[in-house]
Enzyme design. Structure first.
Site, mmCIF file in Angstrom:
data_model
loop_
_atom_site.group_PDB
_atom_site.id
_atom_site.type_symbol
_atom_site.label_atom_id
_atom_site.label_comp_id
_atom_site.label_asym_id
_atom_site.label_seq_id
_atom_site.Cartn_x
_atom_site.Cartn_y
_atom_site.Cartn_z
ATOM 1 N N ASP A 152 0.792 -1.242 0.000
ATOM 2 C CA ASP A 152 0.000 0.000 0.000
ATOM 3 C C ASP A 152 0.825 1.294 0.000
ATOM 4 O OD1 ASP A 152 0.830 0.219 2.708
ATOM 5 O OD2 ASP A 152 -1.028 -0.664 3.462
ATOM 6 N N HIS B 231 6.656 -8.013 -1.089
ATOM 7 C CA HIS B 231 5.612 -8.495 -2.011
ATOM 8 C C HIS B 231 5.269 -7.479 -3.099
ATOM 9 C CE1 HIS B 231 4.183 -11.560 1.269
ATOM 10 N NE2 HIS B 231 5.259 -11.960 0.631
ATOM 11 N N CYS C 280 8.127 -7.604 -22.067
ATOM 12 C CA CYS C 280 9.538 -7.203 -22.085
ATOM 13 C C CYS C 280 10.100 -6.973 -20.684
ATOM 14 C CB CYS C 280 9.754 -5.959 -22.954
ATOM 15 S SG CYS C 280 9.156 -4.429 -22.202
ATOM 16 N N CYS D 186 2.187 -1.678 -22.504
ATOM 17 C CA CYS D 186 3.555 -1.179 -22.418
ATOM 18 C C CYS D 186 3.833 -0.227 -23.579
ATOM 19 C CB CYS D 186 4.514 -2.370 -22.473
ATOM 20 S SG CYS D 186 6.247 -1.929 -22.561
ATOM 21 N N CYS E 89 6.722 -1.874 -25.960
ATOM 22 C CA CYS E 89 6.538 -3.041 -26.836
ATOM 23 C C CYS E 89 5.081 -3.399 -27.090
ATOM 24 C CB CYS E 89 7.296 -4.244 -26.267
ATOM 25 S SG CYS E 89 6.423 -5.071 -24.936
ATOM 26 N N ASN F 146 0.531 -7.244 18.024
ATOM 27 C CA ASN F 146 -0.618 -7.789 17.293
ATOM 28 C C ASN F 146 -1.737 -8.050 18.306
ATOM 29 O OD1 ASN F 146 -2.348 -9.526 15.700
ATOM 30 N ND2 ASN F 146 -0.573 -10.051 14.438
ATOM 31 N N PRO F 147 -2.972 -7.695 17.987
ATOM 32 C CA PRO F 147 -4.061 -7.982 18.929
ATOM 33 C C PRO F 147 -4.275 -9.483 19.112
ATOM 34 C CG PRO F 147 -4.818 -6.562 17.121
ATOM 35 C CD PRO F 147 -3.424 -6.984 16.785
ATOM 36 N N ALA G 246 -1.340 -1.841 16.885
ATOM 37 C CA ALA G 246 -0.002 -1.261 16.723
ATOM 38 C C ALA G 246 -0.031 0.264 16.797
ATOM 39 C CB ALA G 246 0.588 -1.711 15.395
HETATM 40 C C1 BJW Z 1 -3.209 -5.965 13.696
HETATM 41 C C2 BJW Z 1 -4.108 -4.941 13.793
HETATM 42 C C3 BJW Z 1 -3.640 -3.788 14.393
HETATM 43 C C4 BJW Z 1 -5.127 -6.524 12.854
HETATM 44 N N1 BJW Z 1 -2.383 -3.719 14.825
HETATM 45 N N2 BJW Z 1 -1.966 -5.888 14.138
HETATM 46 C C5 BJW Z 1 0.996 -24.478 0.197
HETATM 47 C C6 BJW Z 1 0.174 -24.238 -0.907
HETATM 48 C C7 BJW Z 1 0.433 -23.198 -1.775
HETATM 49 C C8 BJW Z 1 1.516 -22.371 -1.571
HETATM 50 C C9 BJW Z 1 2.323 -22.631 -0.476
HETATM 51 C C10 BJW Z 1 2.084 -23.653 0.387
HETATM 52 N N3 BJW Z 1 3.043 -23.631 1.352
HETATM 53 C C11 BJW Z 1 3.847 -22.621 1.111
HETATM 54 C C12 BJW Z 1 3.440 -21.989 -0.011
HETATM 55 C C13 BJW Z 1 4.032 -20.846 -0.595
HETATM 56 C C14 BJW Z 1 3.183 -19.606 -0.437
HETATM 57 C C15 BJW Z 1 2.643 -19.523 0.986
HETATM 58 O O1 BJW Z 1 3.318 -19.113 1.910
HETATM 59 N N4 BJW Z 1 1.374 -19.889 1.188
HETATM 60 C C16 BJW Z 1 0.768 -19.971 2.509
HETATM 61 C C17 BJW Z 1 -0.511 -19.147 2.540
HETATM 62 C C18 BJW Z 1 0.550 -21.408 2.850
HETATM 63 N N5 BJW Z 1 4.087 -18.512 -0.723
HETATM 64 C C19 BJW Z 1 4.277 -18.081 -1.951
HETATM 65 O O2 BJW Z 1 3.667 -18.518 -2.908
HETATM 66 C C20 BJW Z 1 5.335 -17.027 -2.106
HETATM 67 N N6 BJW Z 1 6.234 -17.366 -3.119
HETATM 68 C C21 BJW Z 1 6.998 -18.466 -3.057
HETATM 69 O O3 BJW Z 1 6.968 -19.229 -2.106
HETATM 70 O O4 BJW Z 1 7.835 -18.621 -4.127
HETATM 71 C C22 BJW Z 1 8.606 -19.814 -4.194
HETATM 72 C C23 BJW Z 1 7.902 -20.734 -5.134
HETATM 73 C C24 BJW Z 1 8.031 -20.520 -6.465
HETATM 74 C C25 BJW Z 1 7.406 -21.376 -7.344
HETATM 75 C C26 BJW Z 1 6.604 -22.409 -6.861
HETATM 76 C C27 BJW Z 1 6.466 -22.583 -5.497
HETATM 77 C C28 BJW Z 1 7.122 -21.737 -4.615
HETATM 78 C C29 BJW Z 1 4.698 -15.705 -2.556
HETATM 79 C C30 BJW Z 1 3.784 -15.162 -1.536
HETATM 80 C C31 BJW Z 1 3.099 -13.915 -2.071
HETATM 81 C C32 BJW Z 1 2.064 -13.404 -1.082
HETATM 82 N N7 BJW Z 1 1.201 -12.508 -1.746
HETATM 83 C C33 BJW Z 1 0.126 -11.895 -0.971
HETATM 84 C C34 BJW Z 1 -0.839 -11.217 -1.967
HETATM 85 C C35 BJW Z 1 -0.276 -9.970 -2.516
HETATM 86 C C36 BJW Z 1 -1.282 -9.477 -3.458
HETATM 87 C C37 BJW Z 1 -1.954 -8.237 -3.021
HETATM 88 O O5 BJW Z 1 -1.681 -7.629 -1.986
HETATM 89 O O6 BJW Z 1 -2.785 -7.908 -3.811
HETATM 90 O O7 BJW Z 1 0.643 -10.981 -0.021
HETATM 91 S S1 BJW Z 1 -0.826 -13.002 0.011
HETATM 92 C C38 BJW Z 1 -1.149 -11.874 1.287
HETATM 93 O O8 BJW Z 1 -0.617 -12.440 2.502
HETATM 94 C C39 BJW Z 1 -0.332 -10.619 0.978
HETATM 95 C C40 BJW Z 1 0.313 -10.351 2.310
HETATM 96 O O9 BJW Z 1 1.484 -9.590 2.130
HETATM 97 C C41 BJW Z 1 0.552 -11.720 2.866
HETATM 98 C C42 BJW Z 1 0.734 -11.751 4.355
HETATM 99 O O10 BJW Z 1 -0.441 -11.405 5.038
HETATM 100 P P1 BJW Z 1 -0.351 -10.503 6.335
HETATM 101 O O11 BJW Z 1 0.232 -9.206 6.003
HETATM 102 O O12 BJW Z 1 0.274 -11.283 7.426
HETATM 103 O O13 BJW Z 1 -1.909 -10.235 6.632
HETATM 104 P P2 BJW Z 1 -2.976 -11.124 7.403
HETATM 105 O O14 BJW Z 1 -4.320 -10.625 7.034
HETATM 106 O O15 BJW Z 1 -2.734 -12.564 7.213
HETATM 107 O O16 BJW Z 1 -2.709 -10.800 8.930
HETATM 108 C C43 BJW Z 1 -2.981 -9.533 9.494
HETATM 109 C C44 BJW Z 1 -2.556 -9.534 10.939
HETATM 110 O O17 BJW Z 1 -2.722 -8.241 11.461
HETATM 111 C C45 BJW Z 1 -3.386 -10.482 11.818
HETATM 112 O O18 BJW Z 1 -2.503 -11.280 12.603
HETATM 113 C C46 BJW Z 1 -4.183 -9.533 12.709
HETATM 114 O O19 BJW Z 1 -4.410 -10.063 14.029
HETATM 115 C C47 BJW Z 1 -3.271 -8.340 12.750
HETATM 116 N N8 BJW Z 1 -3.891 -7.068 13.061
HETATM 117 N N9 BJW Z 1 -5.322 -5.390 13.235
HETATM 118 C C48 BJW Z 1 -1.591 -4.832 14.679
HETATM 119 N N10 BJW Z 1 -4.475 -2.738 14.552
HETATM 120 ZN ZN ZN Z 2 7.002 -4.183 -22.814
#
Ligand code: BJW
Ligand code: ZN
Length: 247
Positions: A105, A120, A131, A149, A152, A215-216, A233
């Site tokens: 964000d 991410h 490209c 693009c 290209c 984290n809550p 936070a």
């Molecule tokens: C507060 C609060 C307040 C509330 N104060 N706190 C099994 C199946 C399929 C895939 C996998 C698998 N095992 C492992 C994988 C790999 C996969 C993965 O980890 N999956 C798991 C879900 C199981 N990972 C990947 O695919 C990654 N790449 C990879 O591994 O490459 C190697 C590879 C290559 C080729 C083949 C295989 C492997 C890439 C991961 C990309 C993640 N992308 C996203 C989407 C981005 C798109 C977008 O934004 O539009 O990124 S997923 C989404 O989750 C986003 C976030 O960055 C990410 C993390 O989430 P986050 O930030 O932790 O949010 P929440 O909602 O989960 O938690 C919020 C927290 O805040 C909570 O705890 C609340 O309590 C707290 N909170 N209010 C403080 N006021």
């Molecule tokens: Zn291009």
């Protein structure tokens, strides 16, 4: 008692010089950005697999772009909160400061954080599928969907890391090095379930860093935390900063 945890956090941070923050969607929750896995989550009614995968984009780029247009529209209206601001202020307090975020964000940067490691990707960058050219684009709404693009004519995509895609190698390397080297790791607002990003907590903990979770709710890696601040936070980080400044 939360006061004891705040004091413990300030005591850990006080003498430290190499400090790292690892943040997730929760750090932006108080700015009004929905988290991914919480109630009212961003993906509600729209499964992750339908929008945040390269396969979904290949199948229907327009559908995926509409989703990101909504994200960009919202991101433009939100403002950093005291959690972003406190973390930004600490870059000048600790000589070895690193901020690695999973968020796309841009709110850390809007709060003044420099050299943010965006694990991410970012909402305000696009990349050509043909490209590979990257460019910044803050136009909302985009005049044409999907955007094309200028070099290209290929279809452009959001420069965001989707499931199954590799994280930018240099960014992940820099974050892993900082995690290995830091004395204190702040884990703020992440469920710590998405890898390899969550692995940063394991790297820091096994290298002997003091881990502070803000984290809550308990994250998946809460058992690695030495100090736990259970609450929002935006409220608790400024209290840690005030205690730190007074000590
Ligand atoms: C507060 C609060 C307040 C509330 N104060 N706190 C099994 C199946 C399929 C895939 C996998 C698998 N095992 C492992 C994988 C790999 C996969 C993965 O980890 N999956 C798991 C879900 C199981 N990972 C990947 O695919 C990654 N790449 C990879 O591994 O490459 C190697 C590879 C290559 C080729 C083949 C295989 C492997 C890439 C991961 C990309 C993640 N992308 C996203 C989407 C981005 C798109 C977008 O934004 O539009 O990124 S997923 C989404 O989750 C986003 C976030 O960055 C990410 C993390 O989430 P986050 O930030 O932790 O949010 P929440 O909602 O989960 O938690 C919020 C927290 O805040 C909570 O705890 C609340 O309590 C707290 N909170 N209010 C403080 N006021
Ligand atoms: Zn291009």
């Amino acid at each position: 008692m939360i006061e004891d945890s705040i004091l413990a956090a300030a005591r850990a941070l006080g003498p430290a010089s190499r400090v790292m923050a690892f943040t997730g969607a929760g750090v932006s929750a108080e700015s009004g950005v929905a988290t991914f896995r919480g109630a009212g989550g961003l993906w509600e009614g729209q499964p992750v697999e339908e929008v945040a995968t390269p396969e979904a984009f290949r199948k229907d780029p327009l559908h995926v772009w509409r989703f990101y247009e909504a994200r960009r529209t919202q991101a433009r209206t939100v403002r950093p909160n005291p959690a972003h601001e406190t973390l930004a202020s600490w870059q000048d307090r600790f000589p070895g400061w690193t901020l690695a975020t999973q968020n796309v964000d841009g709110l850390h940067q809007a709060a003044g954080s420099r050299n943010v490691l965006e694990l991410h990707g970012g909402l305000w960058r696009v990349r050509c599928c043909a490209c590979g050219r990257h460019r910044e684009d803050r136009t909302v709404p985009l005049p044409e969907l999907p955007p094309r693009c200028a070099a290209c004519g290929g279809i452009e995509r959001p420069d965001i890391v989707w499931f199954g895609e590799m994280l930018p190698r240099d960014v992940l390397e820099a974050a892993s090095l900082a995690a290995r080297d830091c004395q204190v790791l702040l884990v703020v607002g992440t469920s710590a379930v998405v890898y390899p990003a969550a692995g940063l907590v394991e790297i820091a903990a096994s290298a002997g860093a003091t881990v502070i979770e803000v984290n809550p709710q308990a994250s998946a890696l809460a058992h690695l935390a030495d100090v736990v601040l259970r609450g929002p936070a935006g409220e608790l980080l400024p209290r840690v900063a005030a205690t730190l400044a007074a000590s």
